[in-house]
Write an enzyme that holds these catalytic residues in place. Structure first.
Site, mmCIF file in Angstrom:
data_model
loop_
_atom_site.group_PDB
_atom_site.id
_atom_site.type_symbol
_atom_site.label_atom_id
_atom_site.label_comp_id
_atom_site.label_asym_id
_atom_site.label_seq_id
_atom_site.Cartn_x
_atom_site.Cartn_y
_atom_site.Cartn_z
ATOM 1 N N LYS A 177 15.344 36.289 6.105
ATOM 2 C CA LYS A 177 16.603 36.619 5.414
ATOM 3 C C LYS A 177 17.384 37.523 6.357
ATOM 4 C CE LYS A 177 18.840 39.193 3.288
ATOM 5 N NZ LYS A 177 20.183 39.676 3.736
ATOM 6 N N GLY B 21 15.581 47.924 8.960
ATOM 7 C CA GLY B 21 16.836 48.330 8.322
ATOM 8 C C GLY B 21 16.790 49.794 7.957
ATOM 9 N N GLY C 83 13.919 50.622 2.920
ATOM 10 C CA GLY C 83 12.481 50.661 3.195
ATOM 11 C C GLY C 83 11.725 51.254 2.015
ATOM 12 N N GLU D 255 10.416 48.865 10.198
ATOM 13 C CA GLU D 255 11.058 49.611 11.288
ATOM 14 C C GLU D 255 12.360 50.153 10.736
ATOM 15 O OE1 GLU D 255 11.361 47.789 15.182
ATOM 16 O OE2 GLU D 255 12.820 49.313 15.748
ATOM 17 N N CYS E 106 18.594 51.519 16.393
ATOM 18 C CA CYS E 106 17.639 52.439 15.762
ATOM 19 C C CYS E 106 17.105 53.423 16.798
ATOM 20 C CB CYS E 106 16.521 51.667 15.087
ATOM 21 S SG CYS E 106 15.746 50.463 16.139
ATOM 22 N N GLU F 213 21.214 60.007 10.611
ATOM 23 C CA GLU F 213 21.431 58.878 11.527
ATOM 24 C C GLU F 213 22.874 58.421 11.349
ATOM 25 O OE1 GLU F 213 19.562 54.979 10.716
ATOM 26 O OE2 GLU F 213 19.005 54.965 12.817
HETATM 27 O O1 TXE Z 1 21.131 48.536 6.144
HETATM 28 P P1 TXE Z 1 20.261 47.788 5.092
HETATM 29 P P2 TXE Z 1 22.736 48.611 6.212
HETATM 30 C C1 TXE Z 1 20.498 52.093 9.178
HETATM 31 C C2 TXE Z 1 21.730 52.706 9.784
HETATM 32 C C3 TXE Z 1 22.836 52.156 8.947
HETATM 33 C C4 TXE Z 1 22.178 52.124 7.599
HETATM 34 C C5 TXE Z 1 22.789 51.176 6.613
HETATM 35 O O2 TXE Z 1 21.695 54.092 9.626
HETATM 36 O O3 TXE Z 1 23.966 52.986 8.898
HETATM 37 O O4 TXE Z 1 20.854 51.733 7.855
HETATM 38 O O5 TXE Z 1 22.911 49.862 7.169
HETATM 39 C C6 TXE Z 1 18.743 43.816 3.712
HETATM 40 N N1 TXE Z 1 16.071 44.349 -0.606
HETATM 41 N N2 TXE Z 1 20.052 50.902 9.863
HETATM 42 O O6 TXE Z 1 23.348 48.957 4.901
HETATM 43 O O7 TXE Z 1 20.986 47.747 3.792
HETATM 44 C C7 TXE Z 1 20.119 43.526 4.258
HETATM 45 O O8 TXE Z 1 20.655 42.344 3.686
HETATM 46 C C8 TXE Z 1 15.797 43.624 0.479
HETATM 47 C C9 TXE Z 1 18.971 51.081 10.802
HETATM 48 O O9 TXE Z 1 23.216 47.384 6.803
HETATM 49 O O10 TXE Z 1 18.926 48.426 5.156
HETATM 50 C C10 TXE Z 1 19.814 43.376 5.722
HETATM 51 O O11 TXE Z 1 19.281 42.080 5.946
HETATM 52 N N3 TXE Z 1 16.605 43.583 1.546
HETATM 53 C C11 TXE Z 1 18.433 49.819 11.291
HETATM 54 C C12 TXE Z 1 18.741 44.443 5.948
HETATM 55 O O12 TXE Z 1 18.180 44.689 4.665
HETATM 56 C C13 TXE Z 1 17.731 44.328 1.503
HETATM 57 C C14 TXE Z 1 19.260 48.628 11.343
HETATM 58 C C15 TXE Z 1 19.245 45.781 6.506
HETATM 59 O O13 TXE Z 1 20.221 46.290 5.648
HETATM 60 C C16 TXE Z 1 18.057 45.116 0.402
HETATM 61 C C17 TXE Z 1 20.285 48.579 10.338
HETATM 62 C C18 TXE Z 1 17.179 45.110 -0.707
HETATM 63 N N4 TXE Z 1 17.403 45.826 -1.817
HETATM 64 C C19 TXE Z 1 20.655 49.713 9.664
HETATM 65 N N5 TXE Z 1 19.232 45.753 0.648
HETATM 66 C C20 TXE Z 1 17.406 49.808 12.368
HETATM 67 N N6 TXE Z 1 16.200 50.295 12.087
HETATM 68 O O14 TXE Z 1 17.653 49.291 13.448
HETATM 69 C C21 TXE Z 1 19.620 45.378 1.892
HETATM 70 N N7 TXE Z 1 18.724 44.501 2.403
#
Ligand code: TXE
Length: 499
Positions: free
Chosen positions: A188, A241, A246, A263, A297, A395
């Site tokens: 996904k 994410g 997480g 991660e 990240c 972050e």
């Molecule tokens: O992340 P999300 P977002 C951090 C970074 C950024 C913040 C928000 O600080 O500003 O996160 O970014 C899926 N159940 N990182 O809002 O929401 C979503 O569709 C299952 C760090 O974009 O965590 C996407 O595929 N999945 C990071 C993925 O999760 C869900 C990289 C990441 O989105 C979900 C990105 C749910 N309830 C952001 N909600 C890194 N570690 O590199 C969202 N998703």
């Protein structure tokens, strides 16, 4: 894309993608679609379906069937490796198309997208070797009447949730390792950057991956992502994410006690000692905060500089940051492209406004770059930052560097570890003893000495503390997707218990 002249132009209309199920494309049909506009140009570039709950169930069933009937898990490592090697070759054949859509959906410079696509191909090649070398253990020391085997088995169906910052590269850090282990996948991707994950599905089929071993469902995180992590027929979820999502995963996983690989975020220290080559360190620090517009990240967003050289180092940074070429990501000269989503731009702007209010000093940058379209932010340095400021702890995920100073190795380590995160750290010094002593005390899953944000698939990646669980890539990255079975084989005649 004008491939004939090799000059990249914007598409005249968005490309329609379906989603990918059981070895083939499913058209959007009457499903709702997301139209993704380039964050750098404002024009629509792709149309992606919002999958339904039934679509997700079909994808999980397809992955389950492909796993249970052993069409993939039953192959030898050599056969799996052959598919991964063909996939690497096909990535290279289609590299321009992949890089183009990566840049259009994400906003990153085309030169960087090209580098990431090449890097991804090389990861598939490495993982092909890992498929062949994956093995268990034997215990031949249990006496003549017993032989012990420890076998590794693929865990089953893996749900793979990926973010928008490195859609194709992060996918490559996971998919070939998961496949090398014999597992099957329901991926996904982020709703804003789904195109290159879908292209990868087609590439894997063309490379000979059996139907059902790699499925892609598209849609929002809160709906389709959440349904995937709650699905009781998914054995493991690998998530990259935000730390906030997480945490939701931890709760969702309780349904069937699925295994999790996480991660998450980082607030990674760059520790610069006075004896470092300051020109090199400044270059590395600027790269570490500007690469991917700071949306990594592992961005080195928390600069800790030894007090005696802080002023000199700040001047070097200001000079270098002002020379970074920010702008149209389709221009091969561009180093920093657009901020990927409006929500991310809003978060960054909140910190740009909040920094001075908290008492930090703006040393350079700090503004939106005015353009006809797109969202661009100047590489920014805040000085005189103190630990209690949001600039030092949150972050930001943008090209915003916060600078603090320290007086001793001990103080540097204490400041470096003063965070809930533990993803990465960089240390700049010419003194090897100091580098090693610092490395040993820093709480981070990845440490770079006199460099930053580099590496290959040989080494594991992952976080300490609230930056995550588990490891991806390297031998660890395949083992992560296996479970261990202990087998005792009794030899010779049994001494009966009931005589
Ligand atoms: O992340 P999300 P977002 C951090 C970074 C950024 C913040 C928000 O600080 O500003 O996160 O970014 C899926 N159940 N990182 O809002 O929401 C979503 O569709 C299952 C760090 O974009 O965590 C996407 O595929 N999945 C990071 C993925 O999760 C869900 C990289 C990441 O989105 C979900 C990105 C749910 N309830 C952001 N909600 C890194 N570690 O590199 C969202 N998703």
């Amino acid at each position: 894309m004008n491939q004939a002249s090799n000059i990249l132009t914007l598409p005249t209309e968005p490309r329609d993608f379906g989603f990918y199920l059981d070895g083939g494309w499913i058209a959007s049909g009457d499903r709702e679609v997301f139209e993704r506009a380039s964050p750098a140009h404002g024009v629509p570039v792709t149309r992606i379906p919002k999958c339904t709950g039934d679509d997700l169930n079909a994808a999980v069933s397809s992955a389950r069937a492909a796993f249970e009937d052993r069409r993939w898990s039953g192959l030898s490592g050599a056969e799996r490796a052959a598919v991964l090697l063909r996939a690497a070759a096909l990535i290279r054949e289609r590299s321009e198309e992949i890089a183009y859509y990566e840049t259009l959906e994400n906003g990153k410079p085309i030169s960087q997208s090209r580098g990431e696509v090449e890097g991804a191909a090389s990861i598939y090649e490495y993982a092909a070797g890992a498929a062949r070398s994956l093995h268990g253990d034997t215990f031949n020391n249990l006496g003549d009447k017993m032989l012990g085997l420890v076998t590794r088995e693929p865990i089953g169906v893996v749900g793979l949730i990926t973010p928008w910052n490195f859609p194709f590269f992060i996918l490559a850090e996971r998919v070939p390792f998961i496949l090398a282990s014999g597992c099957t996948i329901v991926a996904k991707p982020s709703e804003v950057t789904s195109a290159t994950t879908l292209l990868m599905a087609e590439i894997l089929t063309d490379a000979g991956l059996p139907a059902g071993a790699f499925n892609v469902v598209t849609g929002s995180g809160s709906e389709i992502g959440q349904a995937l992590i709650e699905h009781n027929d998914v054995d493991m979820v690998s998530f990259t994410g935000s730390t906030a999502v997480g945490r939701r995963l931890l709760q969702a996983a309780t349904g069937n006690f699925k295994r999790l690989g996480l991660e998450l975020g980082g607030k990674n220290p760059q520790i610069v000692f006075a004896d470092a080559n300051l020109e090199d360190a400044a270059d590395g620090v600027v790269f570490g905060i500007c690469f991917n517009a700071g949306q990594c990240c592992v961005s080195g967003s928390r600069l800790l500089v030894e007090r005696s050289v802080a002023a000199e180092f700040e001047a070097l940074l200001v000079k270098k940051l002002s020379q970074v070429r920010t702008g149209d990501p389709l221009d091969p000269q561009t180093q920093v492209g657009a901020i990927t989503t409006p929500a991310q731009a809003k978060t960054i702007l909140r910190h740009l406004r909040g920094g001075p209010e908290e008492g930090a000093r703006l040393a350079c940058g700090g503004s939106v770059i005015e353009t006809d379209a797109g969202q661009f932010i100047e590489p920014t340095l805040f000085s005189d930052v103190t630990p209690e400021m949001a600039l030092a702890s949150e972050e930001i995920f943008g090209p915003v560097l916060s600078m603090q100073s320290f007086g001793s190795v001990g103080e540097a380590v204490e400041m470096a570890n003063d965070t809930e995160y533990g993803l990465a750290a960089s240390i700049w010094t010419k003194d090897l003893d100091k580098a090693v002593a610092t490395m040993r005390q820093v709480q981070a899953g990845r440490v770079w000495v006199n460099t930053t944000i580099t590496g290959g698939p040989e080494m594991p990646i992952g976080g300490f503390k609230q930056s995550g669980w588990g490891r991806e890539t390297g031998a660890y990255g395949v083992e992560e997707y296996t479970q261990v079975k202990s087998v005792h084989i009794e030899l010779g005649e049994r001494v009966h218990w009931v005589s």
